[in-house]
Write an enzyme that holds these catalytic residues in place. Structure first.
Site, PDB file in Angstrom:
ATOM      1  N   ILE A 240      44.726  67.743  51.169  1.00  0.00           N
ATOM      2  CA  ILE A 240      43.785  68.906  50.433  1.00  0.00           C
ATOM      3  C   ILE A 240      43.838  68.811  48.974  1.00  0.00           C
ATOM      4  CG2 ILE A 240      43.249  71.322  50.425  1.00  0.00           C
ATOM      5  CD1 ILE A 240      44.458  71.329  53.484  1.00  0.00           C
TER       6      ILE A 240
ATOM      7  N   HIS B 241      34.757  66.903  60.136  1.00  0.00           N
ATOM      8  CA  HIS B 241      35.945  67.545  60.724  1.00  0.00           C
ATOM      9  C   HIS B 241      35.639  67.569  62.361  1.00  0.00           C
ATOM     10  CE1 HIS B 241      39.259  70.701  61.263  1.00  0.00           C
ATOM     11  NE2 HIS B 241      38.625  71.149  62.131  1.00  0.00           N
TER      12      HIS B 241
HETATM   13  C1  GAR Z   1      38.693  61.847  62.535  1.00  0.00           C
HETATM   14  O1  GAR Z   1      38.770  62.355  63.839  1.00  0.00           O
HETATM   15  C2  GAR Z   1      38.265  62.981  61.306  1.00  0.00           C
HETATM   16  O2  GAR Z   1      37.223  63.896  61.750  1.00  0.00           O
HETATM   17  C3  GAR Z   1      39.810  63.548  61.372  1.00  0.00           C
HETATM   18  O3  GAR Z   1      40.826  62.745  61.426  1.00  0.00           O
HETATM   19  C4  GAR Z   1      40.033  61.403  62.048  1.00  0.00           C
HETATM   20  C5  GAR Z   1      40.098  60.323  61.377  1.00  0.00           C
HETATM   21  O4  GAR Z   1      39.777  59.062  62.115  1.00  0.00           O
HETATM   22  N1  GAR Z   1      39.572  64.067  60.134  1.00  0.00           N
HETATM   23  C6  GAR Z   1      40.289  65.352  59.977  1.00  0.00           C
HETATM   24  O5  GAR Z   1      41.019  65.854  60.869  1.00  0.00           O
HETATM   25  C7  GAR Z   1      40.375  66.120  58.625  1.00  0.00           C
HETATM   26  N2  GAR Z   1      40.498  67.591  58.790  1.00  0.00           N
HETATM   27  P1  GAR Z   1      39.412  57.737  61.198  1.00  0.00           P
HETATM   28  O6  GAR Z   1      40.323  57.372  60.221  1.00  0.00           O
HETATM   29  O7  GAR Z   1      39.501  56.773  62.420  1.00  0.00           O
HETATM   30  O8  GAR Z   1      38.053  58.016  60.654  1.00  0.00           O
END
Ligand code: GAR
Length: 210
Positions: free
Chosen positions: A96, A113
């Site tokens: 953040i 999100h």
């Molecule tokens: C995803 O599910 C994204 O929405 C989440 O982390 C994952 C990352 O996956 N983000 C959060 O929780 C932010 N608050 P990725 O690296 O494979 O895109």
């Protein structure tokens, strides 16, 4: 035709959402935007490999190298200004940043999100933890949200949302996978396209799609 918009993508992990953006770009589905740089908060993020394989410039800004969020945020803001970002996308970016960054890029930063905001969001709700909480609560529907980033975590104007069914035998991992496949990888590129084609209007904390 307007000038092409520079998209800078911030990542921390696997980068499947980054991949969805790269794939959308190859299909010509990011409108007037182009991914010009990927910035990772972790040196070993697989997202960096994805950027390299697609010939996209990448940089790292390691959170642990900075004493506090304020100095890390200032360093990130400087990188984004240096890269001439027109749009900043958090794609699984897990730090953040403080208001010095969103003040420099008002309504120009978006986040994906993995839940239907205002459920299961805010400080402490990230990655698999979001899905653990959704399963604990026993919700029948979850999904994903793309929203503008403001100083308050996960509270900025909502751009797109997509719901996904929760199954009785879901684990956090199976729910995460379904939400990524059915929601995140679709609505994130779509929101980026809408932004780059200047189709999103923000008024009184809400968005309208032209
Ligand atoms: C995803 O599910 C994204 O929405 C989440 O982390 C994952 C990352 O996956 N983000 C959060 O929780 C932010 N608050 P990725 O690296 O494979 O895109």
């Amino acid at each position: 035709m307007n000038n092409t918009k520079n998209i800078v993508v911030l990542v921390s992990g696997g980068g499947t959402n980054l991949q969805a953006l790269i794939d959308a770009q190859s299909r010509g589905e990011l409108g007037n935007g182009k991914i010009t740089c990927v910035v990772s908060s972790k040196a070993d993020a697989y997202a960096l490999v994805r950027a390299k394989e697609s010939g996209i410039k990448s940089r790292t800004l390691i959170r642990k190298d900075y004493d506090d969020i304020a100095s890390y945020s200032r360093a990130m803001r400087d990188i984004l200004l240096e890269e001439k970002a027109d749009l900043v996308v958090y794609a699984g970016f897990m730090t953040i940043l403080d208001e010095s960054v969103c003040d420099a890029f008002p309504n120009k930063m978006i986040n994906v999100h993995p839940a239907l905001i205002p459920s299961f969001c805010g400080k402490g709700y990230y990655g698999l933890h979001v899905h653990e909480e959704a399963l604990k609560k026993g919700v029948k529907i979850s999904g994903a949200t793309v929203h503008f980033i403001t100083a308050e975590c996960d509270a900025g104007p909502i751009i797109l949302q997509k719901s996904v069914e929760v199954m009785e035998n879901d684990t956090p991992e199976t729910l995460q996978k379904r939400i990524m496949e059915q929601a995140e990888w679709k609505i994130l590129p779509k929101a980026v396209q809408l932004f780059c084609d200047e189709k999103i209007v923000v008024e009184n904390g809400k968005t309208y799609i032209k």
